[in-house]
Design a protein around this motif. Structure first.
Motif, PDB file in Angstrom:
ATOM      1  N   VAL A  58     -12.112 -10.085  52.981  1.00  5.21           N
ATOM      2  CA  VAL A  58     -13.380 -10.779  52.736  1.00  5.21           C
ATOM      3  C   VAL A  58     -14.554  -9.821  52.949  1.00  5.21           C
ATOM      4  CG1 VAL A  58     -14.913 -12.606  53.570  1.00  5.21           C
ATOM      5  CG2 VAL A  58     -12.484 -13.075  53.252  1.00  5.21           C
ATOM      6  N   LYS A  61     -14.719  -7.309  50.000  1.00  7.85           N
ATOM      7  CA  LYS A  61     -15.092  -7.866  48.688  1.00  7.85           C
ATOM      8  C   LYS A  61     -16.532  -8.363  48.658  1.00  7.85           C
ATOM      9  CE  LYS A  61     -13.514 -11.068  45.084  1.00  7.85           C
ATOM     10  NZ  LYS A  61     -13.471  -9.998  44.050  1.00  7.85           N
ATOM     11  N   TRP A  62     -16.980  -8.976  49.748  1.00 12.27           N
ATOM     12  CA  TRP A  62     -18.339  -9.511  49.799  1.00 12.27           C
ATOM     13  C   TRP A  62     -19.066  -8.965  51.036  1.00 12.27           C
ATOM     14  CZ3 TRP A  62     -14.322 -13.501  49.394  1.00 12.27           C
ATOM     15  CH2 TRP A  62     -14.079 -13.898  48.067  1.00 12.27           C
ATOM     16  N   GLU A  64     -22.037  -8.026  51.812  1.00 12.50           N
ATOM     17  CA  GLU A  64     -23.365  -8.496  52.193  1.00 12.50           C
ATOM     18  C   GLU A  64     -23.358  -9.933  52.704  1.00 12.50           C
ATOM     19  OE1 GLU A  64     -26.051  -7.954  48.971  1.00 12.50           O
ATOM     20  OE2 GLU A  64     -25.773  -5.771  48.871  1.00 12.50           O
ATOM     21  N   HIS A  65     -22.335 -10.686  52.316  1.00  9.49           N
ATOM     22  CA  HIS A  65     -22.315 -12.102  52.692  1.00  9.49           C
ATOM     23  C   HIS A  65     -20.987 -12.496  53.349  1.00  9.49           C
ATOM     24  CE1 HIS A  65     -25.901 -12.432  50.202  1.00  9.49           C
ATOM     25  NE2 HIS A  65     -25.234 -11.885  49.188  1.00  9.49           N
ATOM     26  N   ALA A  66     -20.271 -11.526  53.863  1.00  6.61           N
ATOM     27  CA  ALA A  66     -18.931 -11.788  54.396  1.00  6.61           C
ATOM     28  C   ALA A  66     -18.925 -12.860  55.483  1.00  6.61           C
ATOM     29  CB  ALA A  66     -18.327 -10.499  54.930  1.00  6.61           C
ATOM     30  N   SER A  68     -21.039 -15.349  56.073  1.00  5.71           N
ATOM     31  CA  SER A  68     -21.339 -16.676  55.542  1.00  5.71           C
ATOM     32  C   SER A  68     -20.172 -17.222  54.731  1.00  5.71           C
ATOM     33  CB  SER A  68     -22.597 -16.628  54.669  1.00  5.71           C
ATOM     34  OG  SER A  68     -23.720 -16.245  55.438  1.00  5.71           O
ATOM     35  N   ILE A  69     -19.557 -16.354  53.927  1.00  2.00           N
ATOM     36  CA  ILE A  69     -18.433 -16.792  53.099  1.00  2.00           C
ATOM     37  C   ILE A  69     -17.240 -17.147  53.968  1.00  2.00           C
ATOM     38  CG2 ILE A  69     -16.742 -16.008  51.386  1.00  2.00           C
ATOM     39  CD1 ILE A  69     -19.016 -14.424  50.082  1.00  2.00           C
ATOM     40  N   ASP A 155     -11.604 -16.031  43.603  1.00  2.00           N
ATOM     41  CA  ASP A 155     -13.027 -15.937  43.290  1.00  2.00           C
ATOM     42  C   ASP A 155     -13.210 -16.349  41.836  1.00  2.00           C
ATOM     43  OD1 ASP A 155     -15.715 -15.442  43.269  1.00  2.00           O
ATOM     44  OD2 ASP A 155     -15.550 -13.249  43.242  1.00  2.00           O
ATOM     45  N   ARG A 160     -14.608 -19.639  46.171  1.00  6.57           N
ATOM     46  CA  ARG A 160     -14.071 -18.485  46.878  1.00  6.57           C
ATOM     47  C   ARG A 160     -13.140 -18.980  47.982  1.00  6.57           C
ATOM     48  NH1 ARG A 160     -20.079 -15.753  47.324  1.00  6.57           N
ATOM     49  NH2 ARG A 160     -20.088 -14.736  45.272  1.00  6.57           N
TER      50      ARG A 160
END
Length: 214
Positions: A58, A61-62, A64-66, A68-69, A155, A160
């Motif tokens: 996680v 892949k993300w 900047e927002h890991a 929160s995701i 995704d 997600r």
């Protein structure tokens, strides 16, 4: 591709291994899935490894927002393949399914047959359907298995999520089967004389329901 994680001596639940589970999709097509749930204590080393690997995926892949995701995934069970067993409630009893309370679970599946490992550690020939059936029929809900799984990230338009691929299974040992088990009706039968039909057991008189009483 993420690493394969080995889950040793975990309990098998809701197996769809002998025959796949078949469900209709939004497009009207049929989705085929060989799947199961794997139960283990919260301190199982394989579960800890799974969560570490999934969390790292996680973050990669993300980036900047890991956080929160990951929080979104944790808060909604339909976006994750793992969880606390106490949240898996039987819709009839409103209690956790047998074997789930106090444990954690990982749901794993794939659209093709998983690799089945024999007792000697070798894989069966995937083209040998008889051997596949013979080994997978030993894997019932409540038995213990060793499993190889691989987390992957969803995704798409459905959201997600963290999912899990079921790579391989190996029967480890017997356990107490989930559910009521087989019903023993032998007390209803007697010996059958040669050439004679068995006598019917005496019926117990039961009161008629009100709408059948004259």
């Amino acid at each position: 591709m993420s690493e394969v994680i080995f889950l040793s001596n975990v309990r098998l639940s809701f197996p769809n291994i002998v025959q796949p589970q078949r469900r209709p999709t939004e497009s009207g097509e049929e989705r085929v899935s060989y799947n199961c749930e794997l139960l283990m204590p919260a301190d199982h080393p394989g579960l800890k490894q799974f969560m570490t690997v999934a969390g790292g995926m996680v973050a990669a892949k993300w980036p900047e927002h890991a956080s929160s995701i990951m929080q979104m995934i944790q808060n909604d069970r339909k976006f994750r393949c793992y969880g606390n067993g106490d949240e898996k409630l039987n819709k009839k009893t409103f209690k956790p399914y047998e074997g789930y309370a106090g444990n954690c679970y990982i749901t794993a599946g794939r659209d093709t047959q998983p690799q089945i490992i024999q007792a000697d550690g070798t894989a069966i020939d995937p083209t040998n359907s008889m051997a596949y059936q013979q080994l997978t029929r030993k894997m019932y809900g409540g038995c213990y298995v060793n499993a190889a799984v691989r987390p992957w990230l969803q995704d798409n338009k459905h959201g997600r999520a963290i999912r899990c691929d079921l790579i391989a299974l190996q029967f480890a040992k017997d356990g107490e089967a989930f559910g009521e088990g087989a019903t023993d009706a032998s007390n209803l039968f007697g010996a059958v004389a040669s050439g004679a039909a068995p006598a019917a057991p005496a019926a117990t008189a039961m009161p008629l329901p009100p709408f059948m009483q004259g």
